[in-house]
Design an enzyme around this catalytic site. Structure first.
Site, PDB file in Angstrom:
ATOM      1  N   GLY A 395       0.716  -1.411   0.018  1.00 24.25           N
ATOM      2  CA  GLY A 395      -0.083  -0.067   0.070  1.00 24.25           C
ATOM      3  C   GLY A 395       0.879   1.333  -0.044  1.00 24.25           C
ATOM      4  N   SER A 396       0.131   2.138   0.568  1.00 24.61           N
ATOM      5  CA  SER A 396       0.793   3.661   0.511  1.00 24.61           C
ATOM      6  C   SER A 396       2.091   3.922   0.948  1.00 24.61           C
ATOM      7  CB  SER A 396      -0.363   4.840   0.820  1.00 24.61           C
ATOM      8  OG  SER A 396      -1.586   4.642   0.438  1.00 24.61           O
ATOM      9  N   VAL A 397       2.565   3.089   1.840  1.00 26.84           N
ATOM     10  CA  VAL A 397       3.964   3.211   2.298  1.00 26.84           C
ATOM     11  C   VAL A 397       5.044   3.291   1.438  1.00 26.84           C
ATOM     12  CG1 VAL A 397       3.491   2.097   4.699  1.00 26.84           C
ATOM     13  CG2 VAL A 397       4.308   0.721   2.678  1.00 26.84           C
TER      14      VAL A 397
END
Length: 708
Positions: A395-397
């Site tokens: 995801g957005s990490v």
């Protein structure tokens, strides 16, 4: 009358000829005997002493025995893995030991020791029973003729008959006393030993009384001795074994799949070796140098003398980068938070959780913890190795790497990086947007896009980066190497690449398909890739990625062993022979102002004021944290459900929750990663942030750090 006279003359001639023949034959025999006696006399007089010495001659053979395995310490000198010395009863097998001798030794030794932690098999009991020649004869007499001879009347082979006798003894279900069972185990151990090799008859739970009894009767037990064996101990807890690994038992010996390799390295078949992780990776150092003893044997194979010619050297000591106290705190917190997630129903279909802490400036790992959750049984077990051998869509990490790519490739600049916050509409697919409602922002700069975790910003950046042709709801065209461009950028930070950590079994992650069955680029998936919702990465790759940002752009190789040395005989001091030099694998080609865009955005993720900020609960942590949260859609498939009537086999939608961060924000000394895969999207909570908070606070408390 003449006829009778003629016959008498013939008989006289025959009678006269017979003694002459006999004399010739006897003469030849006499000569042969004389020659034989002469030859024997010659051999006796000339070579007699030589033959006598041959009979009395002894052979010297060098045999080896194991030494204590190397010790492992944490970075503060605390023992993580040590050795416990145990008394042991040993046996050195001669070169021509008979089954009868083995039977006698086994029977005699069983009077003085008891082996209770093993149970003999029926076959082992039968082999011991038949080792007695009287028992063998008795059982042989019971066999019908058809089991002794074939159809032509020829005797069957000894092995065939013996196998039949074993089956016969087993079938009779004879009762064995506890002493006979011990003797059977000893018989099996000695029978399976190689000539002139030393084995352990009993090396666990040996009592002082047993040692004394055996010692008193050693003269009656040829080949038996009293020695020392070693076993691994874990003074600071055994949960660390999931990283340290295991050592094979003497019974298991060398792993079959690498048998020839180890034998070529001078190992014996019953040697213990590291079978996993650090024990396996550093086997060559940990094993040490074996003790060498010279065995003197007579021509009959009997060992007459044993003399140590080389005392050997214990295995090398490893000083790890882990802090055992900090490691224990991280493990405890991860288990506690994960248990609360299970209790709340958020982790019912989750496969586990992982946490890593490391020094971003060197790559030295300070703590690593992992949990495996069995969805069927709800059982939780330690699985720290999941950080290198399991991968998830994170995801957005990873958005920091995507923004970095846009800056490095001059798609945006530190002073001009505002993009429209307009969703992407592709034909036949749901709208691609961010978590917040459409229209919340008209446009965003890079720092704010990181703070509010905008998916739209990353997709708009990608369209410009790739020079894509896009008409909303109608058409999108990207270059065929679109995936390659994004993946090369992520790879600079270690995402999708093996990090080179000093543990065996690391994987590189999983790449999603780039093209459909018709060979067309999956352009919608390219957009998913841009904000971390397509390819799968390992937790250790996230750790390398966030460390690269934290330290200013140096991709450091993560490692667990920081130095190698030798522990003195008293165990009080380690002499260091080798120290690890931090290894820079890549330097990110950005400017300081470009890096500052990403660091500012990650600082605002925690300390910003925007209502859509994702990690504001960490704002009060000291020292200050910068970081990035992430969620990615995933699914749980219940394969067993499809086999049951009236059961739905539809996939269950879940999310992977992640956090990466570093502290202090201005001069990072610690990087942390927390991954909770497979959470209920409606019960996501702040589990990753709870773990990250204590990881940072505990580390700096233990290291007495005070933020200026």
């Amino acid at each position: 009358m003449n006829f009778l006279q003629n016959n008498n003359h013939k008989s006289d001639r025959k009678a006269a000829e017979t003694p002459i023949r006999m004399k010739i034959i006897l003469g030849v025999i006499f000569i042969l005997f004389a020659m034989l006696i002469g030859q024997l006399a010659y051999l006796q007089l000339i070579y007699g002493s030589r033959f006598h010495s041959e009979v009395q001659k002894t052979d010297d053979t060098v045999v080896t025995s194991a030494v204590p395995r190397g010790i492992m310490y944490d970075d503060k000198g605390r023992v993580l893995v040590g050795n416990k010395a145990n008394n042991a009863i040993t046996y050195t097998k001669g070169s021509s030991v008979t089954s009868k001798q083995i039977y006698n030794i086994s029977t005699a030794l069983s009077q003085y020791i008891t082996i209770s932690n093993e149970k003999p098999t029926a076959l082992q009991l039968a082999a011991y029973y038949l080792g007695n020649s009287r028992n063998y004869a008795k059982e042989y007499a019971k066999l019908p003729k058809s089991q002794k001879y074939d159809s032509d009347g020829n005797e069957l082979s000894n092995s065939t008959v013996y196998s039949t006798l074993e089956k016969q003894v087993i079938k009779n279900k004879r009762h064995y006393t506890s002493r006979e069972k011990t003797a059977a185990l000893i018989f099996n151990k000695i029978s399976g030993a190689y000539s002139l090799s030393t084995i352990y008859i009993k090396n666990q739970n040996l009592t002082d009384k047993e040692v004394a009894l055996v010692g008193e009767h050693l003269s009656e037990l040829p080949g038996v001795g009293i020695g020392t064996d070693w076993e691994r101990t874990y003074p600071n807890g055994s949960s660390i074994k999931t990283i340290i690994g295991s050592v094979s038992s003497e019974k298991a010996g060398l792993p079959s799949e690498k048998l020839q390799y180890y034998l070529a390295q001078g190992y014996s078949r019953n040697d213990r070796v590291g079978t996993s992780y650090l024990e396996k990776e550093y086997e060559a150092l940990l094993k040490g140098s074996k003790t060498e003893s010279k065995l003197t044997t007579k021509s009959n194979g009997k060992v007459t003398q044993t003399k140590t010619v080389y005392k050997g050297q214990a295995g090398a000591s490893l000083i790890l980068t882990l802090d055992s106290k900090y490691q224990a705190k991280v493990q405890k917190k991860l288990k506690s938070v994960y248990s609360s997630a299970l209790s709340a129903g958020a982790a019912h279909y989750s496969s586990g959780a992982f946490a890593i802490a490391l020094d971003p400036n060197t790559g030295a790992i300070k703590a690593v913890a992992g949990l495996d959750h069995n969805v069927k049984t709800n059982k939780i077990t330690d699985d720290a190795l999941g950080i290198i051998n399991q991968s998830f869509v994170m995801g957005s990490v990873v958005k920091g790497a995507q923004v970095a790519g846009g800056l490095i490739n001059k798609v945006i600049t530190p002073s001009s990086n505002t993009l429209p916050d307009t969703p992407i509409y592709l034909p036949g697919t749901p709208v691609k947007k961010s978590v917040y409602p459409i229209g919340t922002f008209s446009s965003l700069d890079a720092e704010t896009a990181l703070e509010v975790s905008s998916n739209i910003y990353m997709m708009q950046l990608t369209l410009r980066w790739l020079n894509a042709k896009y008409t909303p709801k109608t058409y999108i065209h990207m270059p065929s190497d679109a995936f390659d461009i994004l993946r090369r950028n992520f790879a600079m930070f270690g995402l999708g690449q093996k990090t080179g950590i000093d543990l065996p079994g690391e994987i590189s992650g999983i790449q999603g398909k780039s093209y459909n069955s018709s060979g067309q680029l999956l352009s919608g998936s390219v957009l998913d890739e841009s904000y971390g919702n397509y390819d799968a990465y390992t937790p250790i790759q996230l750790a390398q990625y966030i460390s690269t940002i934290a330290n200013g752009g140096y991709r450091m190789q993560p490692y667990l062993v920081q130095s190698v040395g030798q522990t003195n005989s008293s165990g009080t001091k380690v002499s260091i022979n080798y120290s690890k030099t931090p290894n820079v694998q890549f330097r990110i080609p950005w400017t300081s102002s470009e890096l500052n865009v990403i660091k500012t955005g990650m600082y605002r993720v925690v300390h910003g004021t925007n209502a859509w900020g994702t990690a504001h609960t960490l704002k009060s942590v000291k020292p200050s944290i910068s970081g990035k949260t992430g969620t990615a859609q995933t699914f749980y498939y219940d394969a067993s459900a499809s086999k049951k009537k009236n059961s739905s086999s539809d996939p269950i939608e879940l999310i992977n929750a992640t956090f990466v961060g570093f502290a202090p924000s201005n001069k990072p000394k610690l990087a942390v990663v927390v991954v909770f895969p497979g959470l209920d999207p409606n019960l996501e909570g702040t589990y990753t942030l709870q773990v990250a908070k204590e990881m940072v606070e505990d580390y700096f408390k233990l290291n007495k750090y005070a933020e200026n």
